[in-house]
Design an enzyme around this catalytic site. Structure first.
Site, PDB file in Angstrom:
ATOM      1  N   VAL A  77      -5.991   1.060   1.606  1.00 43.69           N
ATOM      2  CA  VAL A  77      -6.193  -0.391   1.606  1.00 43.69           C
ATOM      3  C   VAL A  77      -7.259  -0.764   0.578  1.00 43.69           C
ATOM      4  O   VAL A  77      -7.101  -1.735  -0.183  1.00 43.69           O
ATOM      5  CB  VAL A  77      -6.597  -0.876   3.019  1.00 43.69           C
ATOM      6  CG1 VAL A  77      -7.091  -2.318   2.980  1.00 43.69           C
ATOM      7  CG2 VAL A  77      -5.421  -0.726   3.984  1.00 43.69           C
ATOM      8  N   GLU A 101       0.829  -1.202   0.000  1.00 46.77           N
ATOM      9  CA  GLU A 101       0.000   0.000   0.000  1.00 46.77           C
ATOM     10  C   GLU A 101       0.867   1.257   0.000  1.00 46.77           C
ATOM     11  O   GLU A 101       1.949   1.264   0.573  1.00 46.77           O
ATOM     12  CB  GLU A 101      -0.839  -0.039   1.284  1.00 46.77           C
ATOM     13  CG  GLU A 101      -1.900   0.997   1.378  1.00 46.77           C
ATOM     14  CD  GLU A 101      -2.120   1.408   2.814  1.00 46.77           C
ATOM     15  OE1 GLU A 101      -2.304   2.606   3.037  1.00 46.77           O
ATOM     16  OE2 GLU A 101      -2.103   0.554   3.694  1.00 46.77           O
ATOM     17  N   SER A 109     -14.669   3.507   7.125  1.00 45.21           N
ATOM     18  CA  SER A 109     -13.752   3.466   5.991  1.00 45.21           C
ATOM     19  C   SER A 109     -14.314   2.643   4.832  1.00 45.21           C
ATOM     20  O   SER A 109     -14.900   1.570   5.037  1.00 45.21           O
ATOM     21  CB  SER A 109     -12.419   2.859   6.429  1.00 45.21           C
ATOM     22  OG  SER A 109     -11.565   2.753   5.308  1.00 45.21           O
ATOM     23  N   ALA A 110     -14.080   3.147   3.632  1.00 38.47           N
ATOM     24  CA  ALA A 110     -14.442   2.381   2.430  1.00 38.47           C
ATOM     25  C   ALA A 110     -13.591   1.118   2.309  1.00 38.47           C
ATOM     26  O   ALA A 110     -13.901   0.244   1.494  1.00 38.47           O
ATOM     27  CB  ALA A 110     -14.272   3.256   1.191  1.00 38.47           C
ATOM     28  N   ASP A 111     -12.535   1.005   3.119  1.00 41.20           N
ATOM     29  CA  ASP A 111     -11.768  -0.253   3.140  1.00 41.20           C
ATOM     30  C   ASP A 111     -12.697  -1.430   3.391  1.00 41.20           C
ATOM     31  O   ASP A 111     -12.543  -2.502   2.791  1.00 41.20           O
ATOM     32  CB  ASP A 111     -10.711  -0.245   4.260  1.00 41.20           C
ATOM     33  CG  ASP A 111      -9.561   0.722   4.014  1.00 41.20           C
ATOM     34  OD1 ASP A 111      -9.500   1.339   2.939  1.00 41.20           O
ATOM     35  OD2 ASP A 111      -8.720   0.842   4.927  1.00 41.20           O
ATOM     36  N   LYS A 146      -6.230   0.119  14.341  1.00 44.32           N
ATOM     37  CA  LYS A 146      -5.765   0.950  15.459  1.00 44.32           C
ATOM     38  C   LYS A 146      -6.895   1.233  16.420  1.00 44.32           C
ATOM     39  O   LYS A 146      -8.060   1.305  16.048  1.00 44.32           O
ATOM     40  CB  LYS A 146      -5.223   2.270  14.928  1.00 44.32           C
ATOM     41  CG  LYS A 146      -3.872   2.137  14.278  1.00 44.32           C
ATOM     42  CD  LYS A 146      -3.142   3.469  14.298  1.00 44.32           C
ATOM     43  CE  LYS A 146      -1.759   3.302  13.717  1.00 44.32           C
ATOM     44  NZ  LYS A 146      -1.775   3.186  12.267  1.00 44.32           N
ATOM     45  N   ASP A 161     -18.917   7.806   9.806  1.00 43.76           N
ATOM     46  CA  ASP A 161     -17.558   7.667   9.280  1.00 43.76           C
ATOM     47  C   ASP A 161     -17.078   6.226   9.408  1.00 43.76           C
ATOM     48  O   ASP A 161     -16.626   5.791  10.469  1.00 43.76           O
ATOM     49  CB  ASP A 161     -16.607   8.623  10.005  1.00 43.76           C
ATOM     50  CG  ASP A 161     -15.230   8.666   9.346  1.00 43.76           C
ATOM     51  OD1 ASP A 161     -15.000   7.899   8.394  1.00 43.76           O
ATOM     52  OD2 ASP A 161     -14.395   9.468   9.781  1.00 43.76           O
TER      53      ASP A 161
HETATM   54  N1  PSU Z   1      -4.679   2.740   9.404  1.00 42.17           N
HETATM   55  C1  PSU Z   1      -3.421   2.829   9.840  1.00 42.17           C
HETATM   56  N2  PSU Z   1      -2.490   3.475   9.078  1.00 42.17           N
HETATM   57  C2  PSU Z   1      -2.821   4.032   7.875  1.00 42.17           C
HETATM   58  C3  PSU Z   1      -4.164   3.878   7.416  1.00 42.17           C
HETATM   59  C4  PSU Z   1      -5.053   3.233   8.207  1.00 42.17           C
HETATM   60  O1  PSU Z   1      -3.115   2.323  10.901  1.00 42.17           O
HETATM   61  O2  PSU Z   1      -1.969   4.629   7.217  1.00 42.17           O
HETATM   62  C5  PSU Z   1      -4.550   4.397   6.066  1.00 42.17           C
HETATM   63  C6  PSU Z   1      -4.719   3.210   5.109  1.00 42.17           C
HETATM   64  O3  PSU Z   1      -4.340   3.625   3.814  1.00 42.17           O
HETATM   65  C7  PSU Z   1      -6.215   2.972   5.144  1.00 42.17           C
HETATM   66  C8  PSU Z   1      -6.716   4.378   5.250  1.00 42.17           C
HETATM   67  O4  PSU Z   1      -6.700   2.324   4.003  1.00 42.17           O
HETATM   68  O5  PSU Z   1      -5.815   5.021   6.146  1.00 42.17           O
HETATM   69  C9  PSU Z   1      -8.121   4.450   5.763  1.00 42.17           C
HETATM   70  O6  PSU Z   1      -8.517   5.785   5.746  1.00 42.17           O
HETATM   71  P1  PSU Z   1     -10.063   6.160   5.951  1.00 42.17           P
HETATM   72  O7  PSU Z   1     -10.339   5.879   7.391  1.00 42.17           O
HETATM   73  O8  PSU Z   1     -10.117   7.610   5.603  1.00 42.17           O
HETATM   74  O9  PSU Z   1     -10.826   5.295   4.997  1.00 42.17           O
HETATM   75 MN    MN Z   2     -13.585   8.024   6.730  1.00 35.98          MN
END
Ligand code: PSU
Ligand code: MN
Length: 310
Positions: free
Chosen positions: A110, A29, A144-146, A163, A142
């Site tokens: 991700v 990534e 994540s789209a992950d 985390k 909120d």
């Molecule tokens: N979690 C971590 N470190 C990171 C990320 C997540 O511990 O760097 C990054 C990854 O790229 C993950 C993204 O896919 O943040 C998720 O962001 P969001 O919550 O905005 O979808």
């Molecule tokens: Mn988000």
């Protein structure tokens, strides 16, 4: 550079050769490099993750958008750009076409990395921590789209859980709902990234890369629309961040994010930066260890699962 049959995508020659020969490839990534780790050390970490994958006998394919081109495997110049350029967007799947059409640079989350890796035929992906359900998501929405992308992308993702900046229990529930399989690597507990144990149990535990490869083969035989297989790889006890320090910094970070009105995709980078600053480098040390350990395990899994091996 040869263009692949994937529209708008360039697969690095070394990666294309390995895939064509059925040899082990590990997707990596890029958002952790651009947005998750502080500059200028981030470039060295990006290089060292690739070196770890090579040491274990696999080919690294760091994924990013450089000058509008979706790239599976970065050469030295492209890796440098993602680690150092002044404008590098954080791209989830929905952002890819927009960045591509503008000719810009973007690091992939991700979600976007999984999507592009699977599309290119890469079966194993190493990252640090997954995105998930944010605290107070019941009011902010909120999430994540992950999660939703992992629910429809059959790739094996090695991570150290999520985390504690997130709502870990809600994240595990969403992974279940979305059909994402989760196994602990040498543990019955879901890891909490900086901490070995997030406080939540897992149903399944594996001990070797070969076990993971066997699950991957069984999944391929079952076919159908499948989600991802998450291999949750905890830090060893002696490499964790001190729990009291962790709890104190987390509380401060959540309060600072709320006070600063940080929202949306800026939340995760904001909290990571807060941790790196407020732990005096402890969280950074743990973060680098996590990524390197995950890259090594992903490479061993990719080697065990590579078609050329069987
Ligand atoms: N979690 C971590 N470190 C990171 C990320 C997540 O511990 O760097 C990054 C990854 O790229 C993950 C993204 O896919 O943040 C998720 O962001 P969001 O919550 O905005 O979808
Ligand atoms: Mn988000």
């Amino acid at each position: 550079m040869p263009r692949s049959r994937l529209p708008g995508t360039v697969v690095a020659p070394e990666v294309a050769d390995a895939l064509a020969g059925g040899r082990a490839v590990v997707a990596l990534e890029s958002t952790i490099i651009s947005h998750g780790l502080p500059r200028p050390g981030n470039l060295d970490v990006a290089r060292s993750i690739e070196a770890v994958v090579r040491d274990e006998g696999a080919v690294p394919a760091t994924i990013a958008v450089v000058d509008g081109v979706l790239r599976i495997g970065l050469d030295a110049g492209a890796l440098h750009t993602i680690a150092t350029a002044s404008e590098v967007a954080k791209a989830s799947v929905r952002d890819l076409a927009i960045v591509a059409s503008r000719g810009g640079h973007a690091a992939t989350t991700v979600a976007a990395t999984s999507y592009l890796a699977h599309r290119a035929g890469v079966q194993v992906f190493a990252t640090g921590g997954l995105g998930g359900v944010h605290r107070e998501a019941s009011t902010t929405f909120d999430e994540s789209a992950d999660l939703v992308t992992l629910g429809r992308t059959p790739i094996t993702v090695v991570c150290a859980g999520v985390k504690s900046i997130l709502d870990v229990g809600a994240t595990l529930e969403r992974l279940e709902t979305l059909g994402v399989a989760v196994v602990g690597y040498g543990t019955d507990r879901f890891p909490g990234f900086y901490l070995r144990d997030s406080g939540f149990a897992l149903d399944w535990r594996v001990e070797t890369p070969h076990e993971v490869a066997a699950i991957m083969r069984a999944r391929a035989e079952l076919a159908g629309d499948q989600g991802a297989l998450v291999v949750a790889n905890p830090l060893p006890a002696d490499q964790q961040v001190d729990a009291a320090l962790h709890d104190r910094v987390l509380t401060g970070g959540l309060a600072a994010a709320a006070a600063a009105g940080v929202r949306g995709k800026a939340v995760t980078p904001f909290l990571l930066e807060h941790f790196h600053r407020e732990t005096g480098g402890e969280s950074l040390r743990a973060n680098v260890a996590i990524i390197e350990r995950n890259a090594a395990l992903a490479a061993r899994i990719a080697v065990a699962a590579a078609p050329a091996r069987r």
